[in-house]
Design an enzyme around this catalytic site. Structure first.
Site, PDB file in Angstrom:
ATOM      1  N   HIS A  98      88.415 -10.786 -64.570  1.00 45.75           N
ATOM      2  CA  HIS A  98      89.104 -10.549 -63.294  1.00 45.75           C
ATOM      3  C   HIS A  98      90.553 -11.034 -63.279  1.00 45.75           C
ATOM      4  O   HIS A  98      91.325 -10.633 -62.415  1.00 45.75           O
ATOM      5  CB  HIS A  98      88.318 -11.244 -62.175  1.00 45.75           C
ATOM      6  N   ARG A 119      87.283  -5.146 -47.892  1.00 37.96           N
ATOM      7  CA  ARG A 119      86.178  -4.204 -47.779  1.00 37.96           C
ATOM      8  C   ARG A 119      84.813  -4.836 -48.043  1.00 37.96           C
ATOM      9  O   ARG A 119      84.622  -5.523 -49.043  1.00 37.96           O
ATOM     10  CB  ARG A 119      86.383  -3.022 -48.732  1.00 37.96           C
ATOM     11  N   ARG A 126      88.566 -13.235 -49.516  1.00 40.11           N
ATOM     12  CA  ARG A 126      87.094 -13.251 -49.571  1.00 40.11           C
ATOM     13  C   ARG A 126      86.636 -14.703 -49.683  1.00 40.11           C
ATOM     14  O   ARG A 126      87.068 -15.423 -50.579  1.00 40.11           O
ATOM     15  CB  ARG A 126      86.557 -12.453 -50.758  1.00 40.11           C
ATOM     16  N   ARG A 144      89.590  -4.007 -67.849  1.00 38.30           N
ATOM     17  CA  ARG A 144      88.135  -3.996 -67.671  1.00 38.30           C
ATOM     18  C   ARG A 144      87.623  -2.658 -67.151  1.00 38.30           C
ATOM     19  O   ARG A 144      86.619  -2.143 -67.614  1.00 38.30           O
ATOM     20  CB  ARG A 144      87.706  -5.106 -66.710  1.00 38.30           C
ATOM     21  N   HIS A 179      96.600  -9.520 -50.053  1.00 33.98           N
ATOM     22  CA  HIS A 179      95.663  -9.751 -51.156  1.00 33.98           C
ATOM     23  C   HIS A 179      96.091 -10.956 -52.001  1.00 33.98           C
ATOM     24  O   HIS A 179      95.447 -11.289 -52.993  1.00 33.98           O
ATOM     25  CB  HIS A 179      95.589  -8.476 -52.020  1.00 33.98           C
ATOM     26  N   ASN A 229      77.350  -0.662 -57.961  1.00 31.61           N
ATOM     27  CA  ASN A 229      78.681  -0.104 -58.166  1.00 31.61           C
ATOM     28  C   ASN A 229      78.745   1.356 -57.722  1.00 31.61           C
ATOM     29  O   ASN A 229      79.684   1.784 -57.043  1.00 31.61           O
ATOM     30  CB  ASN A 229      79.065  -0.193 -59.645  1.00 31.61           C
TER      31      ASN A 229
END
Length: 889
Positions: A649, A462, A432, A621, A492, A61
């Site tokens: 998520h 990314r 993704r 989160r 997205h 991270n």
């Protein structure tokens, strides 16, 4: 960027203007989130290897944070235009100083946590050995190992006037070797004397053997002049983890093996000391830079842009040990870094190796060091033996909850669609994908079977750019229509639309998700996925893909909210409605579950709602630029966070009090980039049963006492276990919501399996009766035997139901948990589901929670319906077998 080195006493002075007291800086809030990740590595309830993995997540991270956020701020700090952060009024340079200062505070905690876990793992036979801890036997083994498996792959370099300082790759490890300058001078003198002796030696016929050997050795150790530094890149061909001989699993890392052979590699010099270094570079590339889409294919443009990422400016230098007074300024100067951008840590500079350690252990040894295995369950609402297409089109909406339920039903739906002659087209957005994806293969099969497949690939996802480029090429080769979305907006959204031609006309099967179409992350991330045949949603989905194909930003949707034109305005409008209700004294409330909250307009509106008396609960989160509980501003706002085994998520928006809350699911976080710079989708949950299921999910999450932590007005979070209860016997009772959802999924899957088994048994009984009846139509046994068979399990339904639920305990949850105040959660008792009483649990088992007293299954599983069939003796035997198996585990 500030040129001086910040210290703990430095104060970050904001730019002119006073920011609102309920706002905080995004970057500093993110660092607080990553600290919560690190603290999972110190949590004794987490198995040891999982603790090590959490430390590895903290490392990765932080690596990405420096590459993206620090990289971006570094670029902004060089812009002459005056720029300030909208939440803190800090300039980019001030933010950078605060970031580096905060990171220098985090590194010591990082070192302590890693060393604590390393020593604990040593005690259980997983020994990470450092060079100074090697035995003579291990040193001897490594000498032979290095000669055979490492040295042939090394590419050493020297740095002097003829060998300029090389480019250090982003994130790569290097062994830096300090060569003694004084030894160079002595070597020059030795070479001069050697030449003189050589001339004299020509006049003599012979010389002593000893002298000959000495001179031969000297001639081999003649290096270049003016060399004081050497570098050895860590070879990619070699295994990073080197297993050592001895009991248990002992290992040393490759970089330390290379350090050990550095003197041999640089044998022509005198090695003074070695170190391991790593450079982090800015990776915040601009995909729109220098592109002319009329002249260059966008995919080729992205390939070219990605090559630039590896050569962008450094933003951090790390070393395993303190650099010398000579080497440190030299490296900082060559990398154009300041002293405060350098970090020294005893933790390995690349922790990616931790994820592979379990593969070196026996199954028994590994079981005590990792979480108990969990496999996403087949959803109980779907029959795995029937086509998904038939079930979806015949029934109501289907909601899948990842990772507790599997993504397989949706993948199976795509496979069926690829072969269904009635299917006309499949359209999907892909942000993704897994590198090996059954979902992608199903779409390719559909195209090869003649279906019209349109795939919108977002090539700017990314760090997934290369993977998406490769998949997009495969899709094109298969005959898919591949588009790349918008120039100015990332797409997205997560939406798929299957169009069929039926006897009643065109039918749309629409899937909408809060997370990506990635089978790998669907086993780790909590996300929600809706599959619906709603005509209105289907029409909006068709309109969405038409707009994507034409690169048209539109708000022409009846049900869906689509950013950048709709999502934020409609969120603000719905909050305004709650404010009106509060001012009229009517029931009201707000709930948001999101990864991050950074958008200032939404934050200001939530603060306005709080001041009007609207109770707001937020499950965030990561980043929260909104500070709750600030007197006069956000007293009615509560912000909590769960960082646990699964990555939270899913995005959920709730408007109104719990009793009649309007619930929306979304792909968008409450961030400016999602609201204004991306194409996102939010959609209402129209089915009442699914809405109640989501509200129950929220209730259970807010009742967590093991991993849930609350953000306080002082910008700090409560410690882990703050809300845990203590039983009258003095035992700490912690309820882990994620563990509960895993057990709930298992329970529902077992119940579903029992129903399937019962149906199969009844089917066979019917077939048997038919065969008997056909053979002996007049025999009375044929009529009476089935009755006896059917009567045998009479009254057993409750026994099986209790047997099925005995594998899990229940937790009462507050009826108003969506707006529950802090004190309500702090007194909520609960326990994660556990196997039958008396089962021994591993010492570090995270799910070993004391069961709540007088708990009932219906209290936390209100949406589970009773099995429609009475269970047979076979079913009860199956249930008993499952319970015995669980006890043994």
């Amino acid at each position: 960027m500030a040129n001086d080195n910040p210290t703990s006493s430095d104060q970050v002075i904001p730019a002119a203007g006073n920011p609102a007291p309920y706002l905080q800086n995004r970057e500093l809030s993110w660092l607080d989130f990553n600290e919560r990740v690190l603290e999972q590595g110190a949590d004794e309830s987490v198995p040891l290897l999982q603790r090590l993995n959490f430390i590895s997540i903290f490392w990765s991270n932080l690596q990405e944070f420096f590459m993206v956020r620090v990289g971006s701020l570094t670029d902004l700090s060089l812009v002459k235009k005056h720029i300030v952060d909208s939440k803190s009024n800090m300039t980019p340079s001030e933010q950078l100083r605060a970031i580096y200062l905060r990171c220098h505070e985090l590194y010591p905690a990082y070192e302590r946590t890693f060393e604590q876990v390393r020593l604990l793992l040593n005690k259980v036979g997983v020994t990470h050995v450092r060079p100074d801890e090697l035995t003579d036997e291990q040193r001897s083994y490594l000498a032979e190992y290095a000669e055979a498996n490492v040295t042939p792959f090394l590419s050493p370099q020297i740095i002097n006037a003829r060998h300029p300082f090389p480019h250090l790759e982003n994130g790569a490890l290097y062994i830096v070797v300090r060569l003694d300058e004084e030894a160079d001078n002595a070597q020059d003198q030795a070479k001069s004397e050697h030449k003189k002796k050589g001339k004299k030696g020509k006049k003599r016929k012979g010389k002593p053997a000893k002298e000959s050997t000495k001179n031969a050795s000297l001639s081999q150790n003649v290096g270049a002049e003016g060399t004081m530094l050497g570098l050895i890149p860590l070879p990619r061909q070699c295994a990073r983890v080197v297993k050592l001989p001895g009991d248990g699993f002992s290992f040393i890392l490759l970089e330390h093996v290379v350090e050990m052979v550095a003197e041999q590699v640089f044998s022509m010099y005198t090695v003074k000391h070695t170190n391991v270094i790593c450079v982090t570079r800015n990776a915040d590339i601009d995909a729109t830079e220098s592109t002319d889409e009329n002249d260059e294919d966008y995919r080729e443009h992205m390939k070219r842009i990605l090559k630039k990422r590896a050569r962008l400016a450094p933003v951090r230098l790390e070393s395993e040990r303190e650099l010398s007074d000579t080497l440190e300024p030299l490296l900082l100067d060559r990398l154009n870094l300041k002293k405060h951008q350098m970090f020294t840590t005893s933790v390995p500079l690349d922790l990616s190796f931790t994820w592979g350690l379990a593969s070196h252990l026996s199954e028994k040894q590994c079981a005590a060091l990792v979480y108990p295995p969990f496999t996403p369950q087949w959803p109980a609402c779907l029959d795995r033996k029937r086509p998904i297409m038939d079930q979806v089109t015949a029934g109501g909406d289907v909601l899948l909850s990842y990772p507790y339920e599997s993504m397989d039903p949706f993948v199976q739906l795509l496979r069926e669609a690829s072969r269904d002659p009635r299917v006309i087209s499949i359209k999907i957005t892909l942000y993704r994908l897994a590198s090996q994806s059954h979902l992608a293969e199903a779409l390719i099969d559909a195209a090869e079977n003649g279906k019209e497949v349109t795939a919108l690939f977002e090539l700017r996802a990314r760090f997934d750019e290369s993977n998406n480029i490769e998949w997009s090429q495969r899709f094109e080769q298969a005959g898919c229509n591949v588009i790349y979305g918008f120039r100015d907006y990332k797409v997205h959204s997560k939406i798929c639309c299957i169009t069929r031609q039926t006897d009643d006309g065109i039918q749309h099967i629409t899937q909408l998700g809060t997370g990506n179409y990635n089978e790998k992350t669907a086993k780790l991330y909590t996300d929600l996925s809706l599959i619906t045949t709603s005509p209105s949603i289907g029409r909006d989905a068709t309109e969405f893909f038409r707009n994507m194909a034409l690169e048209n930003v539109s708000d022409n949707y009846d049900v869906l909210w689509v950013a950048p034109l709709q999502v934020k305005p409609l969120i603000l409008k719905n909050i305004d409605h709650q404010i009106e209700l509060a001012r009229r004294g009517e029931p009201c409330g707000l709930f948001f579950k999101t990864n991050s909250v950074t958008d200032k307009e939404i934050i200001d509106k939530i603060a306005e709602a709080s001041q009007a008396g609207v109770k707001t609960a937020m499950l965030v989160r990561g980043i929260s630029c909104l500070v709750p509980g600030v007197e006069g501003y956000t007293e009615n706002v509560r912000v909590v966070s769960i960082v646990g085994r699964m990555l939270e998520h899913s995005r959920i928006y709730g408007f109104g009090p719990r009793a009649n809350m309007k619930v929306y699911l979304a792909s968008a976080d409450l961030m400016t980039r999602n609201m204004d710079k991306r194409v996102e989708i939010a959609w209402p949950v129209l089915d009442e049963k699914l809405r109640d299921r989501i509200l129950s999910y929220i209730d259970v999450s807010l009742s967590d006492t093991a991993k849930l932590r609350e953000l306080l007005p002082n910008r700090r979070y409560t410690p882990l276990g703050f809300f845990a209860q203590v039983s009258p016997e003095g035992k700490t009772i912690r309820f882990d919501s994620q563990a509960h959802f895993m057990e709930e999924a298992r329970l529902k899957a077992r119940m579903s399996t029992e129903v399937e088994v019962e149906r199969e048994v009844e089917k066979r009984e019917v077939e048997k009766r038919e065969v008997v009846a056909a053979a002996e139509p007049a025999t009375p046994v044929a009529a009476t035997a089935p009755a006896a068979t059917a009567a045998a399990p009479a009254g057993a339904a409750s026994a099986v139901a209790s047997g099925a639920t005995s594998a899990g305990t229940a937790t009462p949850v507050p009826s108003e948990a969506a707006t529950v105040p802090p004190e309500a959660t702090s007194t909520t008792s609960g326990a994660a589901p556990a196997d039958a009483a008396g089962t021994s649990e591993p010492a570090l088992e995270p799910d070993a929670i004391e069961p709540a007293e007088k708990a009932t299954t219906t209290a936390i599983l209100p949406h589970i319906e009773q099995a429609p069939c009475k269970p047979s003796l076979l079913v009860r035997a199956l249930a008993a077998t499952i319970r015995i198996s669980n006890r043994r585990k």
